[in-house]
Design a protein around this motif. Structure first.
Motif, mmCIF file in Angstrom:
data_model
loop_
_atom_site.group_PDB
_atom_site.id
_atom_site.type_symbol
_atom_site.label_atom_id
_atom_site.label_comp_id
_atom_site.label_asym_id
_atom_site.label_seq_id
_atom_site.Cartn_x
_atom_site.Cartn_y
_atom_site.Cartn_z
ATOM 1 N N ARG A 1 -35.928 30.395 50.230
ATOM 2 C CA ARG A 1 -36.534 30.188 51.562
ATOM 3 C C ARG A 1 -35.962 28.937 52.212
ATOM 4 N NH1 ARG A 1 -41.909 31.358 48.857
ATOM 5 N NH2 ARG A 1 -41.901 33.631 48.829
ATOM 6 N N MET A 2 -35.812 27.866 51.434
ATOM 7 C CA MET A 2 -35.318 26.605 51.985
ATOM 8 C C MET A 2 -33.873 26.773 52.490
ATOM 9 S SD MET A 2 -35.864 23.110 49.932
ATOM 10 C CE MET A 2 -34.337 23.167 49.018
ATOM 11 N N PHE A 3 -33.047 27.404 51.670
ATOM 12 C CA PHE A 3 -31.635 27.550 52.026
ATOM 13 C C PHE A 3 -31.462 28.409 53.278
ATOM 14 C CE2 PHE A 3 -27.513 29.615 51.884
ATOM 15 C CZ PHE A 3 -26.673 28.535 51.650
ATOM 16 N N PHE A 4 -32.120 29.562 53.307
ATOM 17 C CA PHE A 4 -31.896 30.481 54.433
ATOM 18 C C PHE A 4 -32.627 30.040 55.700
ATOM 19 C CE2 PHE A 4 -30.514 33.364 50.972
ATOM 20 C CZ PHE A 4 -29.257 33.656 51.480
ATOM 21 N N HIS A 5 -33.568 29.123 55.555
ATOM 22 C CA HIS A 5 -34.226 28.558 56.728
ATOM 23 C C HIS A 5 -33.189 27.894 57.647
ATOM 24 C CE1 HIS A 5 -37.402 26.783 59.085
ATOM 25 N NE2 HIS A 5 -36.768 25.627 59.032
ATOM 26 N N ASP A 6 -32.133 27.384 57.040
ATOM 27 C CA ASP A 6 -31.079 26.695 57.773
ATOM 28 C C ASP A 6 -30.107 27.673 58.443
ATOM 29 O OD1 ASP A 6 -30.258 24.088 58.410
ATOM 30 O OD2 ASP A 6 -28.535 24.236 57.054
ATOM 31 N N ILE A 7 -30.275 28.976 58.180
ATOM 32 C CA ILE A 7 -29.400 30.002 58.768
ATOM 33 C C ILE A 7 -30.294 31.009 59.516
ATOM 34 C CG2 ILE A 7 -27.587 31.717 58.282
ATOM 35 C CD1 ILE A 7 -26.963 30.273 55.687
ATOM 36 N N PRO A 8 -30.610 30.696 60.775
ATOM 37 C CA PRO A 8 -31.616 31.502 61.492
ATOM 38 C C PRO A 8 -31.218 32.978 61.656
ATOM 39 C CG PRO A 8 -31.030 29.524 62.744
ATOM 40 C CD PRO A 8 -30.088 29.598 61.594
ATOM 41 N N GLU A 9 -29.913 33.264 61.591
ATOM 42 C CA GLU A 9 -29.454 34.662 61.710
ATOM 43 C C GLU A 9 -30.092 35.550 60.637
ATOM 44 O OE1 GLU A 9 -27.548 32.001 61.772
ATOM 45 O OE2 GLU A 9 -25.762 32.257 63.023
ATOM 46 N N THR A 10 -30.343 34.954 59.469
ATOM 47 C CA THR A 10 -30.844 35.722 58.330
ATOM 48 C C THR A 10 -32.046 36.577 58.693
ATOM 49 O OG1 THR A 10 -30.344 33.714 57.095
ATOM 50 C CG2 THR A 10 -31.391 35.484 55.867
#
Ligand SMILES: [Fe+2]
Ligand SMILES: [Fe+2]
Length: 300
Positions: free
Chosen positions: A252-261
């Motif tokens: 969750r923390m990592f992909f929070h930084d990639i809003p496209e996800t």
């Protein structure tokens, strides 16, 4: 064609002596698989040859990439609302952002690990090869953008704080670093499988480019499948528990930084799939080329 074995969970238990044997087996595998280490180039002979063969047979797009400005405006940082972007742009900017984190992480780690001449243990040598493979992946990612005629892509460093976090990472005590490193590899596989699942739909009008992107992605995925086994091999019972426990939060923390996800993938499903990962969903052609620890194979 030889029958593939039945696989067990990546979280299967193992003994210290099994793990020691697996490091030796992995070390033989990785040399055979990637070739000779080219320290100065942060590359490996077989990886380099593979990239050359892709570059010597470029794929032509049927139509020029529709809106390169939207890509260039958003690939490093989203400037537009993600939902206003078309799915091609969204997927490509998402791939860039994921790869950019990898690039920053391995750049910090390369500086912190001994070179081959100063590697004393087999695990030091494995780490050097591992990082050279990761650098080769960045070249394959770059090739993905070139396939779509996005030849202005630059590898932009992350913020000062995030760079420092990645630089500290290899210096953490082994007991803490190993679960983190393992979960990030697991995250890579989950991400690449999700990207693969989208290619035919998102690039339906560019089947040749989609096929090339899949070939490039497969090259990366074969290595990453071996990496999760290799990083798994550092973990005893405690490390395994810690990894399972940190998986949801780290994803969750990592992909929070990639809003496209959020617009492309079901993150919660990816987390569930990571927690039950056992290689069984991976296509056989990839499994035949990769490596998995002995204790993740069911006894015949
Ligand atoms: Fe990677
Ligand atoms: Fe990796």
């Amino acid at each position: 064609m030889t029958q593939l074995p039945k696989y067990l969970s990546i979280f299967s238990p193992s003994t210290a002596s099994e793990r020691k044997d697996n490091f030796d087996i992995y070390w033989n595998f990785t040399q055979e698989h990637s070739g000779e280490l080219l320290e100065q180039e942060q590359s490996l002979s077989k990886k380099k040859a593979k990239l050359d063969s892709f570059q010597s047979q470029p794929v032509q797009l049927r139509q020029p990439f529709q809106n390169p400005d939207a890509f260039y405006r958003n690939y490093v940082q989203l400037q537009d609302a993600a939902k206003t972007l078309d799915r091609k742009t969204l997927l490509l900017t998402c791939i860039y952002k994921f790869a950019r984190h990898e690039w920053v992480g391995i750049t910090g780690a390369w500086a912190a690990t001994p070179d081959m001449a100063n590697s004393r243990h087999v695990t030091d040598k494995i780490s050097r090869y591992h990082l050279a493979e990761e650098f080769s992946h960045i070249r394959l990612f770059h090739e993905m953008f070139l396939t779509f005629r996005l030849d202005q892509v630059e590898w932009v460093p992350l913020s000062f704080t995030l760079r420092k976090v990645y630089e500290l990472f290899p210096k953490l005590p082994e007991d803490l670093m190993s679960p983190f490193a393992f979960v990030t590899e697991l995250m890579g596989i989950m991400f690449y499988r999700r990207v693969d699942a989208l290619l035919d739909e998102v690039f339906a009008d560019e089947p040749e480019a989609a096929a090339r992107l899949r070939e490039l992605l497969n090259e990366i995925t074969i290595d990453e499948l071996a990496h999760i086994g290799q990083r798994r091999n550092y973990l005893g019972a405690m490390g395994l528990k810690l990894s399972q426990w940190m998986t949801p939060a780290l994803f969750r923390m990592f992909f929070h930084d990639i809003p496209e996800t959020a617009l492309l993938f079901d993150l919660e499903l990816m987390i569930q799939e990571a927690l039950v990962f056992d290689y069984s969903e991976i296509p056989a052609p990839l499994m035949r080329k990769t490596w998995i620890p002995s204790y993740c194979i069911a006894p015949a």
